[in-house]
Scaffold this motif. Structure first.
Motif, short mmCIF file in Angstrom:
data_model
loop_
_atom_site.label_atom_id
_atom_site.label_comp_id
_atom_site.label_asym_id
_atom_site.label_seq_id
_atom_site.Cartn_x
_atom_site.Cartn_y
_atom_site.Cartn_z
N VAL A 14 -0.65 10.72 4.30
CA VAL A 14 -1.55 10.19 3.27
C VAL A 14 -2.45 11.32 2.83
O VAL A 14 -3.06 12.01 3.67
CB VAL A 14 -2.41 9.02 3.82
N LYS A 15 -2.54 11.50 1.53
CA LYS A 15 -3.39 12.54 0.97
C LYS A 15 -4.82 12.05 1.05
O LYS A 15 -5.20 11.07 0.39
CB LYS A 15 -2.99 12.75 -0.49
N MET A 16 -5.61 12.68 1.88
CA MET A 16 -6.91 12.10 2.22
C MET A 16 -8.06 12.43 1.27
O MET A 16 -9.00 11.65 1.13
CB MET A 16 -7.31 12.53 3.62
N ARG A 17 -8.01 13.60 0.67
CA ARG A 17 -9.20 14.06 -0.06
C ARG A 17 -9.74 13.04 -1.07
O ARG A 17 -10.93 12.70 -1.03
CB ARG A 17 -8.87 15.41 -0.73
N PRO A 18 -8.90 12.52 -1.98
CA PRO A 18 -9.45 11.60 -2.98
C PRO A 18 -10.02 10.33 -2.34
O PRO A 18 -11.04 9.81 -2.79
CB PRO A 18 -8.25 11.24 -3.86
N LEU A 19 -9.36 9.85 -1.29
CA LEU A 19 -9.81 8.62 -0.62
C LEU A 19 -11.15 8.84 0.07
O LEU A 19 -12.06 8.01 -0.01
CB LEU A 19 -8.75 8.17 0.38
N ALA A 20 -11.25 9.98 0.74
CA ALA A 20 -12.48 10.27 1.48
C ALA A 20 -13.64 10.52 0.52
O ALA A 20 -14.76 10.09 0.77
CB ALA A 20 -12.27 11.47 2.39
N ASP A 21 -13.35 11.19 -0.58
CA ASP A 21 -14.42 11.49 -1.55
C ASP A 21 -15.01 10.21 -2.13
O ASP A 21 -16.21 10.13 -2.37
CB ASP A 21 -13.87 12.37 -2.67
N GLN A 25 -9.74 2.51 2.75
CA GLN A 25 -8.71 1.62 2.21
C GLN A 25 -9.35 0.49 1.39
O GLN A 25 -8.88 0.17 0.31
CB GLN A 25 -7.84 1.04 3.32
N GLY A 26 -10.39 -0.10 1.95
CA GLY A 26 -11.06 -1.19 1.24
C GLY A 26 -11.60 -0.73 -0.10
O GLY A 26 -11.45 -1.41 -1.13
N GLU A 27 -12.22 0.43 -0.09
CA GLU A 27 -12.84 0.91 -1.32
C GLU A 27 -11.80 1.31 -2.35
O GLU A 27 -11.98 1.12 -3.55
CB GLU A 27 -13.81 2.05 -1.00
N LYS A 28 -10.69 1.86 -1.87
CA LYS A 28 -9.63 2.25 -2.81
C LYS A 28 -8.89 1.02 -3.34
O LYS A 28 -8.66 0.88 -4.53
CB LYS A 28 -8.65 3.19 -2.09
N LEU A 29 -8.53 0.11 -2.44
CA LEU A 29 -7.64 -0.98 -2.83
C LEU A 29 -8.37 -2.15 -3.47
O LEU A 29 -7.82 -2.85 -4.30
CB LEU A 29 -6.84 -1.47 -1.61
N TRP A 84 -4.81 -10.71 0.93
CA TRP A 84 -4.48 -9.60 0.04
C TRP A 84 -3.06 -9.14 0.34
O TRP A 84 -2.67 -9.14 1.49
CB TRP A 84 -5.49 -8.45 0.28
N PRO A 85 -2.22 -8.77 -0.63
CA PRO A 85 -2.58 -8.48 -2.02
C PRO A 85 -2.62 -9.68 -2.95
O PRO A 85 -2.93 -9.50 -4.13
CB PRO A 85 -1.46 -7.52 -2.45
N ASP A 86 -2.32 -10.88 -2.44
CA ASP A 86 -2.47 -12.04 -3.32
C ASP A 86 -3.95 -12.33 -3.49
O ASP A 86 -4.72 -12.23 -2.55
CB ASP A 86 -1.78 -13.26 -2.69
N ASN A 87 -4.29 -12.72 -4.69
CA ASN A 87 -5.69 -13.06 -4.92
C ASN A 87 -5.86 -14.54 -4.68
O ASN A 87 -5.27 -15.37 -5.35
CB ASN A 87 -6.09 -12.68 -6.35
N ASN A 88 -6.64 -14.89 -3.71
CA ASN A 88 -6.85 -16.32 -3.46
C ASN A 88 -8.30 -16.57 -3.10
O ASN A 88 -9.11 -15.64 -3.05
CB ASN A 88 -5.92 -16.80 -2.34
N VAL A 119 0.84 -1.19 0.00
CA VAL A 119 0.00 0.00 0.00
C VAL A 119 0.88 1.25 0.00
O VAL A 119 0.64 2.20 -0.76
CB VAL A 119 -0.93 0.02 1.24
N PHE A 120 1.90 1.21 0.82
CA PHE A 120 2.76 2.38 0.93
C PHE A 120 3.42 2.70 -0.42
O PHE A 120 3.39 3.83 -0.90
CB PHE A 120 3.84 2.15 2.00
N VAL A 121 3.96 1.67 -1.03
CA VAL A 121 4.68 1.86 -2.30
C VAL A 121 3.71 2.33 -3.40
O VAL A 121 3.98 3.31 -4.11
CB VAL A 121 5.39 0.55 -2.72
N ASP A 122 2.58 1.65 -3.50
CA ASP A 122 1.63 2.02 -4.55
C ASP A 122 1.10 3.44 -4.35
O ASP A 122 0.98 4.21 -5.31
CB ASP A 122 0.45 1.04 -4.58
N TYR A 123 0.78 3.76 -3.12
CA TYR A 123 0.26 5.10 -2.85
C TYR A 123 1.34 6.15 -3.13
O TYR A 123 1.05 7.23 -3.63
CB TYR A 123 -0.20 5.22 -1.40
N TYR A 124 2.56 5.81 -2.79
CA TYR A 124 3.67 6.75 -3.04
C TYR A 124 3.79 7.01 -4.54
O TYR A 124 3.86 8.15 -4.99
CB TYR A 124 4.97 6.18 -2.50
N ASN A 125 3.75 5.93 -5.30
CA ASN A 125 3.87 6.07 -6.75
C ASN A 125 2.69 6.82 -7.35
O ASN A 125 2.80 7.48 -8.36
CB ASN A 125 4.01 4.69 -7.41
N GLU A 126 1.56 6.70 -6.70
CA GLU A 126 0.36 7.37 -7.20
C GLU A 126 0.23 8.80 -6.67
O GLU A 126 -0.68 9.52 -7.04
CB GLU A 126 -0.87 6.55 -6.78
#
Length: 842
Positions: A360-367, A490-494, A457-461, A156-163
């Motif tokens: 963590v930049k909250m606005r997009p996640l909260a929206d 987090q659930g809704e975003k990820l 998660w993040p493995d799909n099983n 999550v940290f890496v992906d969010y950082y990249n995003e």
RNA sequence: GGGCGAUUAGCUCAGUUGGUUAGAGCAUCUGCCUUACAAGCAGGAGGUCACAAGUUCGAGUCCUGUAUCGCCCACCA
């Protein structure tokens, strides 16, 4: 044969081990049954479970056990939380008591000590869960700091950082000077404190004019880099653009205009300390002001404060005030009471400080959450619904989440530095020379991933695809901002879906006086003392049924006692039934007598009602419904009736059928005693009750006319007893039934066999009647003054009621507008009352 | 400053979409050792549903306002 008295210690012994051995708590991944998954809110490994935990897990266990009987593939995933700052504080203290300092001990050894602590407390907590009898699938137990969780956290940290959703920045944050770490807004608790406005003269440069600056924090003046006034404020027009002299440091600072300065507050002039106040930080940004940090990490004054260096904030304030007074720069001190922020964990006053931290930049996640909550099929359904507002409001106002903590116990931030370069990745960079960030993440960063990271998660099983979203989450309302909200975004975003369909919210447990339980008050109750004294079943039933969902509870041991009595009642009713149906080979509901049909009907109706409440998580109402049926119908009447026909197969069948039903309805609440009794039934569908099926509502067992008839008999019995008791009528009475119908049941229940007469006697007569049955009691008795008064009072009540009802029924508005059913009821009632009155007046 | 909740019997709490005489447990009073249970049974007593006004044939329940208590949120110098 059962013991005469219910003994919870014997009943509860070894049962949990039995359930575990039979794998009853395990989910069945391959099952075609619909999944029902709850993840346990992981308790902190800081300590042991308290009454609040017991409440929380009891509710979940009831849901799981109910759903299991309903045929779901239930899965309750247990785990614990490493609780970064809280556990670290405990371990620091433990080491300190042994004379060891955290920093000289070193990171690796300190972490070892944390793991030791974790294992110790983990064992205790698991034993406590076992005592409560909760159906956790231990084969899937997780820890927020285990390998899988760590992987999810890094991802999550890496992906969010990249995003661009996670960034590192120098901002003003809440600093805990005891734990020496940054905190999130949620970890700051505000409490009222006595303080003062200190009015200080800031002299205009080269002038004897001054600005009266009011502040609650004079010790921060060393960090002032401006004084702000509102540009519309006429009082300070001539000062704007000029310099004032910062007292004590004798440093010139500018007078600026900024919207932050409110003309209606204080003196309208406000000192600007960008490094130690969030608002001033913003002002500083707007005006490019220097940020002067004047405190060390332990909140003592630093070298920039001159002779005040080394003082605490409190000491410095005192010294500054004294010195200002000496210089004639203190105008006045105005006492006030205001809210001051404290660290949730250490209790120390939080110091706003400029620090480089991760956010963590909250606005997009909260929206995203706010948008999802508008869609009925996709939103998190709060129970009670009002708590949705708590989440939504937070989503609206939240701002960037400071996630880095200057601690050692936790997920280390996956960022590495080399000179000015930053690398963020799942693993350390290969080249030499990179140094990993020293900090760890806020504990809530990992627990926010709990509903899916625990499923792989993040493995799909299969586990993840079957059990996400979870069906339900249960927690207290105080945890909504920390955890529920964060799991949701987090659930809704990820994963693109809500983490759980329903979110059942409960309140807090308080003591009898309504105070919070706390160590300092010494009013704590150990739930396991209650288990010892009354059994887990009694504690569980009490916790689950005491209050309506979402409300606080006042702890009352008397109620646990009352629950014990209830269980003892069930125990004894079972004792009667079991001792009479030993030879029962199968349950056959035929050749039923009216009273059999009556109790079966009552049971079906109770079942129907109970299910409705269970599905709405209204365990208080479900409990009351079962209680009422069991005690007031089954025990008080049916068992008494059954005594006269106990040899008949239909009676035995009905007893066994209804008792089984009661046990099933109670199993989620009282798994131990219901298991014990169920296993003694001569006829049962499964080996143990927790894998039996919940009763299904069966219309064929609704017998309307028999229900009515026996209800009427019961009503007659009650009236009879009432009249007998009220008039002190003894067994010497004679009774004549005026109605022809079959009154056998009534005669038996009232034990009237030797008192019956066919013709009226010439002595005093008392009338008793229900809708169907009429009888006269003959009993020689001198009417006392009290009897007369009682009769008069009764006549008065009846007369008033009749006239009120007549008035109502002569009101066309009422008769025309009210539902016909209601009006008809009133007519019936009126007729009855008139009849009663006539009897009384005879 | 904003929001939410609570206020119902002596105590702790229920009370569905407005609809018989507002319920439960505990406590209390009266009478009972009736072979499932005296930790029980039978029968009582106990409430102006915080207050005021309103809508309605009808309000504990819906609307408006007030009071008291509690909680949450908010950057207030």
């Amino acid at each position: 044969m059962l013991d005469k008295k219910y003994n919870h210690e014997i009943v509860e012994k070894d049962k949990y081990e039995k359930w575990l051995a039979k794998d009853y708590f395990k989910c069945v991944e391959d099952s075609d049954n619909k999944p029902y998954c709850i993840v346990l809110p992981p308790p902190n490994v800081t300590g042991v479970l308290h009454l609040g935990h017991a409440w929380d897990v009891t509710l979940q266990d009831i849901i799981i056990r109910y759903k299991k009987m309903e045929g779901y593939d239930t899965f309750w995933l247990p785990g614990m939380d490493h609780a970064a700052i809280a556990t670290e504080a405990k371990v620091v203290k433990r080491l300190k008591d042994k004379g060891i300092d955290k920093y000289s001990y070193g990171r690796d050894k300190f972490l070892e000590a944390c793991w030791d602590w974790t294992h110790e407390h983990g064992d205790i907590i698991r034993k406590q869960w076992a005592k409560l009898g909760i159906a956790l699938d231990y084969s899937k137990e997780r820890f927020t700091l285990d390998e899988g969780m760590s992987k999810a956290v890094r991802k999550v940290f890496v992906d969010y950082y990249n995003e661009g959703l996670i960034y590192r920045g120098e901002k003003i944050i809440n600093w805990d000077p005891v734990a020496k770490t940054a905190l999130s807004n949620e970890e700051v608790v505000y409490s009222e404190e006595k303080s003062a406005f200190y009015h200080i003269k800031y002299m205009l440069e080269n002038s004897d004019k001054y600005i009266d600056v009011a502040t609650t924090r004079p010790e921060t003046l060393f960090g002032d880099t401006a004084v702000a006034v509102n540009e519309l404020d006429d009082r300070y027009k001539e000062f704007v653009g000029k310099n004032v002299i910062l007292p004590l440091l004798n440093k010139p600072i500018p007078v600026i205009t900024d919207e932050h300065a409110d003309m209606t507050k204080g003196t309208g002039a406000v000192k600007i300390t960008p490094a130690h106040d969030p608002n001033d930080f913003e002002v500083g940004n707007r005006h490019n002001l220097e940020r002067v940090v004047i405190m060390n990490d332990d909140a003592t004054m630093n070298e920039l404060t001159g002779k005040y260096q080394g003082m605490t904030r409190e000491e410095c304030r005192e010294a500054v005030i004294k010195d200002l007074e000496g210089l004639g720069l203190l105008i006045k001190i105005e006492p006030i009471v205001h809210e001051v922020g404290h660290s949730e964990r250490t209790g120390v006053m939080v110091e706003p400080m400029i620090k480089k931290q991760w956010f963590v930049k909250m606005r997009p996640l909260a929206d995203k959450v706010l948008a999802t909550q508008k869609i009925k099929e996709e939103k998190v359904n709060f129970v009670p619904a009002r708590y949705e507002k708590t989440m939504n409001h937070w989503m609206e106002i939240t701002y960037d989440w400071c996630i880095s903590r200057q601690l050692w116990w936790g997920h280390r931030i996956p960022a590495w530095y080399k000179d000015d370069e930053v690398y963020v990745g799942m693993e350390a960079p290969n080249e030499a020379g990179w140094v990993q960030d020293n900090d760890v993440l806020d504990t809530w960063f990992s627990s926010a991933l709990w509903p899916f990271a625990t499923l792989g998660w993040p493995d799909n099983n299969k586990l993840l695809s079957k059990y996400y979203p979870n069906q339900c989450l249960v927690t207290g309302y105080d945890i909504i901002p920390f955890w529920v909200n964060r799991m949701t975004f987090q659930g809704e975003k990820l994963l693109g879906k809500r983490p759980f369909e329903d979110c059942l919210i409960h309140g807090l447990i308080r003591d009898k006086q309504g105070r919070k339980f706390s160590k300092s008050l010494g009013n704590g109750i150990d739930p396991f003392d209650m288990v010892k004294d009354y059994g887990a079943d009694a504690l569980r039933y009490y916790l689950a049924t005491d209050v309506a969902p979402g409300t606080d509870m006042r702890f009352d041991e008397e109620k646990i006692k009352a629950t014990w009595n209830y269980i003892n009642k069930i125990w004894n009713a079972s004792r009667f039934v079991l001792s009479n149906i030993e030879d029962l080979k199968e349950i056959k509901l035929d050749n039923l007598k009216p009273e059999d049909k009556w109790i079966l009907t009552k049971f079906e109706k109770t079942l129907h009602e109970t299910k409705r409440f269970m599905d709405k998580y209204e365990f208080n109402n479900a409990g009351a419904s079962i209680y009422n049926f069991t005690w007031n119908y089954f025990c008080d009447y049916y068992i008494e009736m059954a005594k006269y026909t106990i040899g008949e197969h239909s009676t035995k069948s009905t007893l066994c059928y209804v008792l089984t039903g009661i046990l099933k309805l109670l199993q989620p609440f009282m798994p131990y005693v219901t298991d014990e009794i169920y296993n003694m039934l001569p006829v049962k569908e499964t080996e143990d009750i927790m894998i039996a099926s919940y009763p299904k509502y069966d219309k064929k067992l609704i017998f309307d006319s028999e229900e009515k008839a026996v209800d009427d008999s019961v009503e007659f019995i009650k009236s009879f007893r009432n009249i007998k008791a009220e008039n002190n009528i003894t067994k010497e009475m004679k009774v004549m039934f005026d109605t022809e119908d079959d009154n056998d049941l009534i005669i038996k229940m009232l034990k009237l066999n030797d008192n019956l007469v066919k013709e009226p006697l010439g002595i005093k007569a008392y009338k008793v009647f229900s809708n169907r049955v009429k009888a006269t009691i003959f009993f020689e008795k001198v009417e006392t003054e009290a009897d007369k008064l009682a009769k008069e009072a009764q006549i008065k009540v009846l007369t008033e009621s009749i006239s009120r009802r007549e008035k109502l029924l002569s009101n066309d508005n009422y008769v025309n507008k009210a539902p016909a059913k209601i009006v008809e009821l009133d007519r019936q009632k009126l007729a009855e009352e008139k009849q009663k009155l006539a009897e009384l007046l005879k």
